[in-house]
Design a protein around this motif. Structure first.
Motif, mmCIF file in Angstrom:
data_model
loop_
_atom_site.group_PDB
_atom_site.id
_atom_site.type_symbol
_atom_site.label_atom_id
_atom_site.label_comp_id
_atom_site.label_asym_id
_atom_site.label_seq_id
_atom_site.Cartn_x
_atom_site.Cartn_y
_atom_site.Cartn_z
ATOM 1 N N ARG A 215 -51.848 19.256 2.413
ATOM 2 C CA ARG A 215 -50.424 19.428 2.111
ATOM 3 C C ARG A 215 -49.669 18.114 2.291
ATOM 4 O O ARG A 215 -48.788 17.777 1.503
ATOM 5 C CB ARG A 215 -49.815 20.492 3.027
ATOM 6 C CG ARG A 215 -50.282 21.898 2.712
ATOM 7 C CD ARG A 215 -49.766 22.848 3.780
ATOM 8 N NE ARG A 215 -50.212 24.214 3.561
ATOM 9 C CZ ARG A 215 -50.177 25.147 4.511
ATOM 10 N NH1 ARG A 215 -49.732 24.863 5.722
ATOM 11 N NH2 ARG A 215 -50.599 26.367 4.241
ATOM 12 N N HIS A 216 -50.007 17.389 3.342
ATOM 13 C CA HIS A 216 -49.354 16.102 3.622
ATOM 14 C C HIS A 216 -49.536 15.141 2.439
ATOM 15 O O HIS A 216 -48.566 14.579 1.926
ATOM 16 C CB HIS A 216 -49.964 15.516 4.905
ATOM 17 C CG HIS A 216 -49.377 14.204 5.324
ATOM 18 N ND1 HIS A 216 -48.577 14.068 6.432
ATOM 19 C CD2 HIS A 216 -49.482 12.964 4.786
ATOM 20 C CE1 HIS A 216 -48.202 12.796 6.534
ATOM 21 N NE2 HIS A 216 -48.739 12.098 5.555
ATOM 22 N N GLU A 217 -50.771 15.013 1.985
ATOM 23 C CA GLU A 217 -51.036 14.060 0.890
ATOM 24 C C GLU A 217 -50.489 14.590 -0.439
ATOM 25 O O GLU A 217 -50.041 13.806 -1.280
ATOM 26 C CB GLU A 217 -52.531 13.765 0.797
ATOM 27 C CG GLU A 217 -53.171 13.232 2.097
ATOM 28 C CD GLU A 217 -52.484 12.009 2.701
ATOM 29 O OE1 GLU A 217 -51.769 11.283 1.977
ATOM 30 O OE2 GLU A 217 -52.640 11.780 3.920
ATOM 31 N N GLY B 13 -40.399 1.685 10.292
ATOM 32 C CA GLY B 13 -41.794 1.774 10.739
ATOM 33 C C GLY B 13 -42.503 2.933 10.063
ATOM 34 O O GLY B 13 -41.972 3.554 9.147
ATOM 35 N N TYR B 14 -43.707 3.220 10.527
ATOM 36 C CA TYR B 14 -44.520 4.250 9.876
ATOM 37 C C TYR B 14 -44.007 5.653 10.191
ATOM 38 O O TYR B 14 -43.736 6.447 9.295
ATOM 39 C CB TYR B 14 -45.984 4.100 10.314
ATOM 40 C CG TYR B 14 -46.873 5.223 9.833
ATOM 41 C CD1 TYR B 14 -47.306 5.264 8.515
ATOM 42 C CD2 TYR B 14 -47.253 6.235 10.699
ATOM 43 C CE1 TYR B 14 -48.111 6.299 8.064
ATOM 44 C CE2 TYR B 14 -48.060 7.269 10.255
ATOM 45 C CZ TYR B 14 -48.482 7.300 8.942
ATOM 46 O OH TYR B 14 -49.264 8.328 8.509
ATOM 47 N N TYR B 15 -43.865 5.956 11.469
ATOM 48 C CA TYR B 15 -43.649 7.344 11.874
ATOM 49 C C TYR B 15 -42.309 7.889 11.375
ATOM 50 O O TYR B 15 -42.222 9.039 10.943
ATOM 51 C CB TYR B 15 -43.743 7.470 13.396
ATOM 52 C CG TYR B 15 -43.843 8.900 13.867
ATOM 53 C CD1 TYR B 15 -45.057 9.584 13.821
ATOM 54 C CD2 TYR B 15 -42.718 9.576 14.338
ATOM 55 C CE1 TYR B 15 -45.150 10.891 14.227
ATOM 56 C CE2 TYR B 15 -42.802 10.895 14.755
ATOM 57 C CZ TYR B 15 -44.028 11.549 14.700
ATOM 58 O OH TYR B 15 -44.114 12.864 15.106
ATOM 59 N N CYS C 27 -47.758 16.162 -0.743
ATOM 60 C CA CYS C 27 -46.340 15.807 -0.700
ATOM 61 C C CYS C 27 -46.142 14.369 -1.181
ATOM 62 O O CYS C 27 -45.216 14.084 -1.941
ATOM 63 C CB CYS C 27 -45.800 15.981 0.719
ATOM 64 S SG CYS C 27 -44.047 15.575 0.848
ATOM 65 N N HIS C 28 -47.029 13.463 -0.775
ATOM 66 C CA HIS C 28 -46.911 12.078 -1.253
ATOM 67 C C HIS C 28 -47.112 12.013 -2.777
ATOM 68 O O HIS C 28 -46.434 11.254 -3.460
ATOM 69 C CB HIS C 28 -47.933 11.168 -0.559
ATOM 70 C CG HIS C 28 -47.582 10.854 0.870
ATOM 71 N ND1 HIS C 28 -46.314 10.517 1.283
ATOM 72 C CD2 HIS C 28 -48.357 10.797 1.989
ATOM 73 C CE1 HIS C 28 -46.321 10.282 2.595
ATOM 74 N NE2 HIS C 28 -47.546 10.460 3.053
ATOM 75 N N ILE C 29 -48.019 12.818 -3.295
ATOM 76 C CA ILE C 29 -48.217 12.831 -4.761
ATOM 77 C C ILE C 29 -46.930 13.281 -5.450
ATOM 78 O O ILE C 29 -46.509 12.692 -6.446
ATOM 79 C CB ILE C 29 -49.409 13.742 -5.123
ATOM 80 C CG1 ILE C 29 -50.712 13.046 -4.712
ATOM 81 C CG2 ILE C 29 -49.415 14.067 -6.624
ATOM 82 C CD1 ILE C 29 -51.955 13.905 -4.871
ATOM 83 N N LEU D 31 -40.359 9.135 3.983
ATOM 84 C CA LEU D 31 -41.416 9.702 3.136
ATOM 85 C C LEU D 31 -42.516 10.316 3.999
ATOM 86 O O LEU D 31 -43.155 11.303 3.605
ATOM 87 C CB LEU D 31 -41.974 8.624 2.207
ATOM 88 C CG LEU D 31 -40.936 8.058 1.220
ATOM 89 C CD1 LEU D 31 -41.439 6.762 0.596
ATOM 90 C CD2 LEU D 31 -40.592 9.069 0.154
ATOM 91 N N GLU D 32 -42.739 9.741 5.188
ATOM 92 C CA GLU D 32 -43.714 10.330 6.126
ATOM 93 C C GLU D 32 -43.130 11.546 6.839
ATOM 94 O O GLU D 32 -43.840 12.520 7.086
ATOM 95 C CB GLU D 32 -44.174 9.286 7.152
ATOM 96 C CG GLU D 32 -45.064 8.188 6.585
ATOM 97 C CD GLU D 32 -46.354 8.734 5.969
ATOM 98 O OE1 GLU D 32 -46.801 9.835 6.340
ATOM 99 O OE2 GLU D 32 -46.899 8.035 5.106
ATOM 100 N N VAL D 33 -41.853 11.491 7.164
ATOM 101 C CA VAL D 33 -41.201 12.637 7.817
ATOM 102 C C VAL D 33 -41.294 13.852 6.892
ATOM 103 O O VAL D 33 -41.655 14.957 7.310
ATOM 104 C CB VAL D 33 -39.729 12.304 8.160
ATOM 105 C CG1 VAL D 33 -38.983 13.558 8.632
ATOM 106 C CG2 VAL D 33 -39.671 11.210 9.234
ATOM 107 N N ALA D 34 -41.021 13.641 5.586
ATOM 108 C CA ALA D 34 -41.090 14.733 4.612
ATOM 109 C C ALA D 34 -42.522 15.238 4.467
ATOM 110 O O ALA D 34 -42.759 16.447 4.378
ATOM 111 C CB ALA D 34 -40.561 14.259 3.268
ATOM 112 N N ALA D 35 -43.480 14.319 4.466
ATOM 113 C CA ALA D 35 -44.886 14.726 4.316
ATOM 114 C C ALA D 35 -45.358 15.505 5.539
ATOM 115 O O ALA D 35 -46.121 16.470 5.416
ATOM 116 C CB ALA D 35 -45.771 13.499 4.080
ATOM 117 N N ARG D 36 -44.883 15.115 6.724
ATOM 118 C CA ARG D 36 -45.263 15.880 7.926
ATOM 119 C C ARG D 36 -44.653 17.271 7.877
ATOM 120 O O ARG D 36 -45.293 18.249 8.254
ATOM 121 C CB ARG D 36 -44.852 15.144 9.205
ATOM 122 C CG ARG D 36 -45.832 14.054 9.610
ATOM 123 C CD ARG D 36 -45.697 13.671 11.075
ATOM 124 N NE ARG D 36 -44.333 13.346 11.427
ATOM 125 C CZ ARG D 36 -43.777 12.139 11.228
ATOM 126 N NH1 ARG D 36 -44.479 11.154 10.724
ATOM 127 N NH2 ARG D 36 -42.532 11.938 11.566
#
Ligand SMILES: [Zn+2]
Length: 87
Positions: A32-34, A61-63, A36-38, A67-72
């Motif tokens: 699901r995480h990846e 930063g990363y965390y 979301c990036h797609i 775009l990472e917050v949405a993917a998490r």
């Protein structure tokens, strides 16, 4: 020594490092995480995504990258895998 499992999405392709395809496909939250990036790539375009990702990375930063917050958050969202076909 544990090899870190990393996935990197470029456009519609998920590149796996340190993890097999089977391991990835057995981890729904990870898929699901990846996925979301797609969808982020589809929304912003290939270079639009990369530009945003890099700008967010520099800013937060990363965390905390939005775009990472949405993917998490998407890791808890079964609907994110709708319209995603794994080949
Ligand atoms: Zn991510």
């Amino acid at each position: 020594m544990r090899v870190q499992s990393v996935a990197m999405v470029l456009g519609r392709t998920i590149h796996l490092h340190g993890a097999s395809r089977e391991r990835f496909l057995s981890d729904v939250a990870w898929m699901r995480h990846e996925a979301c990036h797609i969808k982020q790539y589809q929304r912003f375009g290939f270079f639009g995504f990369l530009w945003r990702y890099f700008a967010e990375y520099l800013r937060r930063g990363y965390y905390n990258n939005i775009l990472e917050v949405a993917a998490r958050a998407a890791e808890q969202d079964p609907a994110i895998l709708d319209n995603i076909e794994i080949i």
